[in-house]
Write a protein that holds these residues in place. Sequence first.
Motif, PDB file in Angstrom:
ATOM      1  N   SER A 176       8.893  14.318   0.041  1.00  0.00           N
ATOM      2  CA  SER A 176       9.006  12.885  -0.230  1.00  0.00           C
ATOM      3  C   SER A 176       8.541  12.638  -1.654  1.00  0.00           C
ATOM      4  N   THR A 181      10.096  15.195  11.798  1.00  0.00           N
ATOM      5  CA  THR A 181       9.789  16.595  11.514  1.00  0.00           C
ATOM      6  C   THR A 181      10.885  17.239  10.674  1.00  0.00           C
ATOM      7  N   GLY A 213       0.433   4.416   0.047  1.00  0.00           N
ATOM      8  CA  GLY A 213       0.100   5.465   1.017  1.00  0.00           C
ATOM      9  C   GLY A 213       0.550   5.074   2.415  1.00  0.00           C
ATOM     10  N   ALA A 214       0.271   3.828   2.782  1.00  0.00           N
ATOM     11  CA  ALA A 214       0.647   3.351   4.123  1.00  0.00           C
ATOM     12  C   ALA A 214       2.171   3.318   4.275  1.00  0.00           C
ATOM     13  N   GLU A 215       2.863   2.922   3.199  1.00  0.00           N
ATOM     14  CA  GLU A 215       4.331   2.875   3.258  1.00  0.00           C
ATOM     15  C   GLU A 215       4.908   4.279   3.432  1.00  0.00           C
ATOM     16  N   LEU A 216       4.313   5.246   2.731  1.00  0.00           N
ATOM     17  CA  LEU A 216       4.776   6.633   2.863  1.00  0.00           C
ATOM     18  C   LEU A 216       4.530   7.137   4.285  1.00  0.00           C
ATOM     19  N   ASP A 217       3.338   6.858   4.814  1.00  0.00           N
ATOM     20  CA  ASP A 217       3.017   7.277   6.188  1.00  0.00           C
ATOM     21  C   ASP A 217       4.013   6.681   7.179  1.00  0.00           C
ATOM     22  N   ASN A 218       4.328   5.377   6.999  1.00  0.00           N
ATOM     23  CA  ASN A 218       5.288   4.710   7.892  1.00  0.00           C
ATOM     24  C   ASN A 218       6.649   5.381   7.842  1.00  0.00           C
ATOM     25  N   ASP A 225       0.867  -1.186   0.000  1.00  0.00           N
ATOM     26  CA  ASP A 225       0.000   0.000   0.000  1.00  0.00           C
ATOM     27  C   ASP A 225       0.904   1.237   0.000  1.00  0.00           C
ATOM     28  N   VAL A 269       7.565   8.481   7.015  1.00  0.00           N
ATOM     29  CA  VAL A 269       7.732   9.841   7.552  1.00  0.00           C
ATOM     30  C   VAL A 269       7.082  10.012   8.928  1.00  0.00           C
ATOM     31  N   ALA A 270       6.471   8.943   9.430  1.00  0.00           N
ATOM     32  CA  ALA A 270       5.798   9.029  10.729  1.00  0.00           C
ATOM     33  C   ALA A 270       6.758   9.540  11.801  1.00  0.00           C
ATOM     34  N   SER A 291       7.419   9.438  -4.262  1.00  0.00           N
ATOM     35  CA  SER A 291       7.079   8.020  -4.378  1.00  0.00           C
ATOM     36  C   SER A 291       6.998   7.656  -5.852  1.00  0.00           C
TER      37      SER A 291
END
Lengths: 154, 84
Positions: A28, A23, A12-17, A10, A19-20, A30
Amino acid sequence: MVRVQTEDFDPGAELDNLVAARTDVGASVSFVGHMRARNEDRVVETMTLEHYPGMAEKALSEIEAEAHKRWPLQASTIIHRVGPLKPGDRIVLVITASAHRQAAFEAAEFLMDWLKTKAPFWKKESGPEGDSWVSSRSTDEDAAQRWTASGKSD
Amino acid sequence: MKVLYFAWFRDRIGMAEEEIDLTGADKLTVRDFIHDLAGRGDGYATAFEDMNVVHVALDMQEVDHDTIIGGASEIAFYPPFTGG
């Protein structure tokens, strides 16, 4: 982070992980590679990705390390799928994160160019005309070479 | 030594891997070994007919045909990469 897997990912989920809780990331990029139902004039029903287990992960990690040496990246993700894929399926994901966009854009392009020519994966296409192994393309080799030739990218 | 074949090397040779006893590996180059393999039968001869597309890794590190096999425990043969 490098992964080789049969299952889908996924983006979107990989990107969220990636940069979670950070700061320091200002940009980014993709990239997702998808399977096409047509390659040149051939209809492709299934594409099977084969890899050399162990060497594939090692090669991807080395390519990722090289990107971090060349650009100020905060983080990166490379996921490559293996096994049988259908038209429209995702094949590969590259995410780069940096303070500014130029490094993220350039590093993402570099990672894709190098992984196509320096990591042990092979594609076999199956369609109405039978099975055939995909030949390497000189345009891919040229794309990888531009990062080693003299010039701004080196 | 463990010998691995990928993509159309596996198709042509008819197996994914085999164990081959090597003697004198400290003097044997990859090219010498390919020559020996090519003499083992039709499938092998077809697989190794165009040396330009024979890529080789020793213990998961890509090497050229002039490299001495030496103490490597695994050798892999495969065509140019087409991933991504």
